[in-house]
Write a protein that holds these residues in place. Sequence first.
Motif, mmCIF file in Angstrom:
data_model
loop_
_atom_site.group_PDB
_atom_site.id
_atom_site.type_symbol
_atom_site.label_atom_id
_atom_site.label_comp_id
_atom_site.label_asym_id
_atom_site.label_seq_id
_atom_site.Cartn_x
_atom_site.Cartn_y
_atom_site.Cartn_z
ATOM 1 N N SER A 202 42.089 36.671 55.941
ATOM 2 C CA SER A 202 42.221 35.216 56.012
ATOM 3 C C SER A 202 43.488 34.770 55.310
ATOM 4 N N THR A 203 44.246 33.899 55.969
ATOM 5 C CA THR A 203 45.416 33.283 55.340
ATOM 6 C C THR A 203 45.123 31.851 54.919
ATOM 7 N N ASN B 121 46.415 44.003 64.750
ATOM 8 C CA ASN B 121 45.555 42.851 65.037
ATOM 9 C C ASN B 121 44.761 43.115 66.309
ATOM 10 N N THR B 122 43.438 42.937 66.246
ATOM 11 C CA THR B 122 42.602 43.172 67.426
ATOM 12 C C THR B 122 42.573 41.975 68.365
ATOM 13 N N GLY B 123 43.063 40.821 67.890
ATOM 14 C CA GLY B 123 42.991 39.604 68.696
ATOM 15 C C GLY B 123 41.688 38.845 68.507
ATOM 16 N N LYS B 124 40.764 39.431 67.744
ATOM 17 C CA LYS B 124 39.483 38.769 67.488
ATOM 18 C C LYS B 124 39.542 38.007 66.166
ATOM 19 N N SER B 125 38.698 37.009 66.041
ATOM 20 C CA SER B 125 38.616 36.246 64.799
ATOM 21 C C SER B 125 37.154 35.971 64.478
ATOM 22 N N SER B 126 36.893 35.674 63.230
ATOM 23 C CA SER B 126 35.537 35.337 62.812
ATOM 24 C C SER B 126 35.629 34.437 61.583
ATOM 25 N N THR B 127 34.499 34.162 60.968
ATOM 26 C CA THR B 127 34.446 33.288 59.799
ATOM 27 C C THR B 127 33.618 33.959 58.718
ATOM 28 N N ALA B 128 34.075 33.829 57.472
ATOM 29 C CA ALA B 128 33.335 34.382 56.327
ATOM 30 C C ALA B 128 33.520 33.446 55.143
ATOM 31 N N ILE B 129 32.454 33.216 54.427
ATOM 32 C CA ILE B 129 32.382 32.293 53.282
ATOM 33 C C ILE B 129 33.143 30.990 53.529
ATOM 34 N N GLY B 130 33.070 30.509 54.764
ATOM 35 C CA GLY B 130 33.661 29.223 55.099
ATOM 36 C C GLY B 130 35.118 29.253 55.493
ATOM 37 N N TYR B 131 35.724 30.436 55.610
ATOM 38 C CA TYR B 131 37.134 30.553 55.971
ATOM 39 C C TYR B 131 37.275 31.373 57.249
ATOM 40 N N GLY C 61 47.357 37.930 53.639
ATOM 41 C CA GLY C 61 46.120 37.227 53.347
ATOM 42 C C GLY C 61 45.142 38.049 52.541
ATOM 43 N N VAL C 62 43.885 37.615 52.559
ATOM 44 C CA VAL C 62 42.817 38.235 51.778
ATOM 45 C C VAL C 62 41.783 38.833 52.728
ATOM 46 N N PRO C 63 41.408 40.109 52.541
ATOM 47 C CA PRO C 63 40.353 40.690 53.396
ATOM 48 C C PRO C 63 38.980 40.174 52.941
ATOM 49 N N LEU C 64 38.365 39.332 53.744
ATOM 50 C CA LEU C 64 37.062 38.767 53.373
ATOM 51 C C LEU C 64 35.941 39.768 53.595
ATOM 52 N N TRP C 65 36.148 40.703 54.512
ATOM 53 C CA TRP C 65 35.230 41.841 54.636
ATOM 54 C C TRP C 65 35.992 43.049 55.162
#
Length: 263
Positions: free
Chosen positions: A151-152, A118-128, A183-187
């Motif tokens: 994303s979980t 885990n890099t400690g960073k977060s983002s958003t993709a397709i609303g999640y 979870g699911v890799p959104l990208w």
Amino acid sequence: MGSLSRKVVALVAATASASALSAGVVEAGVILHQQEIVSQKEHHSPAFERVIEIEGSKEKITDKRAPHDLVIDLTGKQTLFIHPASKDYFLTSFPPKGSTAQWMALPLVTPPLLNYKNTGKSSTAIGYSCQEFWGDGEFYGGRYSVQACYSTTAPGAEYSAFVKKAADQLSSFAPAGVNLPSGVPLWMRITRKGVIPPPPVFSAKKDLKKRPEPTPSPGPPQWIEIETRSLTVTSIETTKEPIPDGHFVPKGFEARQPANLGF
């Protein structure tokens, strides 16, 4: 039957109905629509679509650029290459045997099997929302550097469970071990590298009177970037009902052995 008994029966029936409904939701499949762009040193492919459908221990991958669909059955330990145009399929084991079958299947079934951190960073993709991870290491004879956002909160518990079970069965291809995020890799950005072959060694005629010189030990392998795959999930949904078995292998399709494909 007394009033209290009727209430108890009604409560039990309602609980059973709710449990069945809940079980139906858990057992329902998940469908991911994915877009991929492959970049090489002097070439960038156009974006193409892929559909991933998972129900329990089965996965179907429909790749818009390939003449076949890929079906993985983890319980039966089978790999099927299905050709809709000719209504036939080729069946082999899972993990698949033979370099061609492995090359066609392994990059699609799971992400590169590495130890992700885990890099400690977060983002958003397709609303999640998603957490960013990275991994670097060897998998299936190549070296991979991966950036991904898992994303979980997005629907897709079936995806995560399937991929982790598949990773267990493919562990022999990951010499350094596997630690996949939940979870699911959104990208994902997957860079694959290959080993630079050593330069040829030309030696003069051997002088039999001289002592043979020791052969120098080879140094560590040098890697060169081959391609980068950029994968983005464009939509994800769970099905209201379980995906039927007939969707994975349509009825009436014949099993055939391919010719000269290295299987």
